[in-house]
Design a protein around this motif. Structure first.
Motif, PDB file in Angstrom:
ATOM      1  N   ILE A  66       3.095   1.423  -3.249  1.00 49.71           N
ATOM      2  CA  ILE A  66       1.818   2.233  -4.360  1.00 49.71           C
ATOM      3  C   ILE A  66       1.904   3.428  -4.658  1.00 49.71           C
ATOM      4  O   ILE A  66       1.757   4.604  -4.870  1.00 49.71           O
ATOM      5  N   PHE A  67       1.454   4.054  -3.023  1.00 50.04           N
ATOM      6  CA  PHE A  67       1.413   5.773  -2.663  1.00 50.04           C
ATOM      7  C   PHE A  67       2.234   6.202  -2.826  1.00 50.04           C
ATOM      8  O   PHE A  67       2.256   7.854  -4.068  1.00 50.04           O
ATOM      9  N   THR A  68       3.698   6.073  -2.492  1.00 47.14           N
ATOM     10  CA  THR A  68       4.749   6.533  -3.063  1.00 47.14           C
ATOM     11  C   THR A  68       4.805   7.055  -4.636  1.00 47.14           C
ATOM     12  O   THR A  68       5.145   8.151  -3.931  1.00 47.14           O
ATOM     13  N   LEU A  69       4.757   5.802  -5.442  1.00 44.16           N
ATOM     14  CA  LEU A  69       4.488   5.632  -6.752  1.00 44.16           C
ATOM     15  C   LEU A  69       3.888   6.976  -7.227  1.00 44.16           C
ATOM     16  O   LEU A  69       4.995   7.814  -8.033  1.00 44.16           O
ATOM     17  N   LEU A  70       2.352   7.089  -6.821  1.00 40.44           N
ATOM     18  CA  LEU A  70       0.805   7.782  -7.484  1.00 40.44           C
ATOM     19  C   LEU A  70       1.553   8.733  -6.770  1.00 40.44           C
ATOM     20  O   LEU A  70       0.907   9.912  -7.923  1.00 40.44           O
ATOM     21  N   THR A  71       2.142   9.274  -5.984  1.00 39.12           N
ATOM     22  CA  THR A  71       1.936  11.182  -5.095  1.00 39.12           C
ATOM     23  C   THR A  71       3.454  11.317  -5.750  1.00 39.12           C
ATOM     24  O   THR A  71       4.030  12.927  -4.759  1.00 39.12           O
TER      25      THR A  71
ATOM     26  N   LYS B  29       0.674  -1.346   0.310  1.00 40.02           N
ATOM     27  CA  LYS B  29       0.058   0.322   0.054  1.00 40.02           C
ATOM     28  C   LYS B  29       0.541   1.206  -0.155  1.00 40.02           C
ATOM     29  O   LYS B  29       0.619   2.461  -1.040  1.00 40.02           O
TER      30      LYS B  29
END
Length: 425
Positions: A146-151, A143
């Motif tokens: 993915i959050f780090t990549l998306l933001t 989680k």
């Protein structure tokens, strides 16, 4: 909806736990590490799910026909002595009420550690327990990654609020401890798809550690990567993983992340480092004035003690080091017992590695012992700047370290008995 789903699952599992206490241990571990109730929005958030499962597991264990003998080892003895010592220090604690609350919480953790020692008797049960730990913490690795990549890494990654891993530094520590266990499952998997899934999980977990913005997490990740290279089979994969994470760190993460990590070069000049050092000085001063029993659990919450033993102008805060916290709260004997537990756990895995090396049927034990040592290093390195001296995962890992030699010995005895039972030709 999440609250209802969690309630249905937990209450639906209770009959199975009553029949097999080992299932209760797995559910307790899942609840303790993943904290799924913290992802809910209603009544489930504060409902005592862990307590309910623990009680049902203990009732099931009492009536179970499973052997309840705890393997004798230096680790199990030290666990008992350390808890007894914390009981003594709590009797003389400065913050009596809160100290007894922490003692109760620590005692509940150790009760389930004893249950682990009773119920995990073979490789299969050990393997399932590792899977539960990896899935529970790996959820936040996936989680968070993915959050780090998306933001674009522009926001901090935190764990579930109100849990042991709610703080970004504590989450980074837990994820660093989980990485070697993921590597163990990767090494042991026979499925190509599962191996690929574990590689992706390790990459995303590493990215999540970067996303926590924890400087201690970055240092620990670097140390873990190096020791994984030394302790693991298939070292090319470890090098590739480290290279990918390094590239992401300095090419993908934003400038504010880089600027924060650059403060490691002059950490003594940052406010956070100064406050940590002040908490260490406070812990040392408390221990010097109360060398045997320390100040007891939660000594750092006492404003008067900070006035007497803290550096001039210091702001009262938690003791950000597992070693200084153990020293300030449990005194010099408590710190010695805490360190002895870590050393004994390391040595236990070292003996397993030495015995199992080169033996095909014990390759799993060699791999697990190696990765357990890396997890212990992750706890010890990250713990230099965290408050997690009583983190439940660290004590369950110690129990696993104690169980590994016992499981190997049982396997050896069964193998000899089988050979003796074969008719001679």
């Amino acid at each position: 909806m999440r609250d209802i789903a969690l309630a249905l699952f937990i209450f639906g599992m209770l009959p199975y736990i009553l029949m097999r206490p080992y299932i209760g241990l797995l559910v307790w571990s899942w609840l303790g590490y993943m904290n799924p109730n913290r992802l809910c929005y209603g009544f489930a958030i504060n409902f005592p799910w862990v307590q309910v499962v623990a009680i049902v597991t203990l009732v099931s264990l009492v009536f179970s026909k499973d052997s309840k003998r705890i393997p004798a080892s230096s680790i199990t003895v030290l666990l008992a002595v350390f808890f007894a010592w914390t009981t003594l220090t709590t009797l003389f604690a400065v913050e009596t009420a809160s100290a007894w609350q922490w003692w109760e919480q620590f005692g509940k953790i150790l009760i389930m550690v004893w249950v682990t020692l009773m119920l995990v008797r073979d490789r299969q049960r050990m393997h399932f327990l590792i899977w539960v730990i990896v899935i529970s913490l790996g959820f936040y690795g996936l989680k968070g990654g993915i959050f780090t990549l998306l933001t674009g890494g522009s926001h901090h990654v935190y764990g579930p609020a109100g849990s042991f891993i709610g703080d970004n530094n504590d989450l980074a520590q837990a994820l660093c401890m989980a990485l070697p266990l993921m590597r163990y499952l990767h090494l042991q998997s026979q499925s190509r798809r599962l191996r690929i899934a574990m590689v992706l999980s390790m990459i995303l977990t590493g990215i999540a550690i970067l996303g926590t913005y924890s400087r201690g997490g970055l240092i620990t990740l670097a140390v873990v990567s190096g020791i994984l290279f030394l302790k693991s089979r298939g070292r090319i994969g470890v090098v590739a993983l480290a290279a990918i994470l390094g590239m992401i760190a300095y090419q993908f993460m934003p400038s504010k992340w880089t600027e924060r990590m650059d403060t490691l070069h002059h950490a003594d000049q940052t406010d956070s480092a100064q406050s940590r050092i002040q908490s260490w000085e406070f812990a040392v001063n408390v221990a010097l004035h109360r060398p045997l029993v320390g100040g007891g659990f939660n000594i750092y919450q006492n404003t008067e003690m900070w006035r007497r033993y803290g550096p001039e102008g210091a702001t009262p805060r938690a003791i950000h080091s597992i070693y200084f916290r153990a020293l300030g709260e449990q005194g010099f004997p408590g710190l010695a017992l805490f360190m002895a537990l870590l050393i004994a756990s390391w040595k236990s895995c070292g003996r397993v590695r030495k015995y199992a090396i080169g033996l095909l049927d014990l390759k799993w034990a060699y791999d697990l012992a190696s990765m357990m040592q890396v997890s212990l290093v992750a706890f010890m390195i990250a713990g230099l700047a965290t408050t997690s001296a009583y983190f439940d995962l660290s004590y369950q890992l110690m129990a696993i370290c104690a169980l590994l030699p016992y499981i190997i010995e049982n396997k050896l005895v069964k193998s000899i008995d089988h050979q003796l039972a074969q008719p001679r030709t």
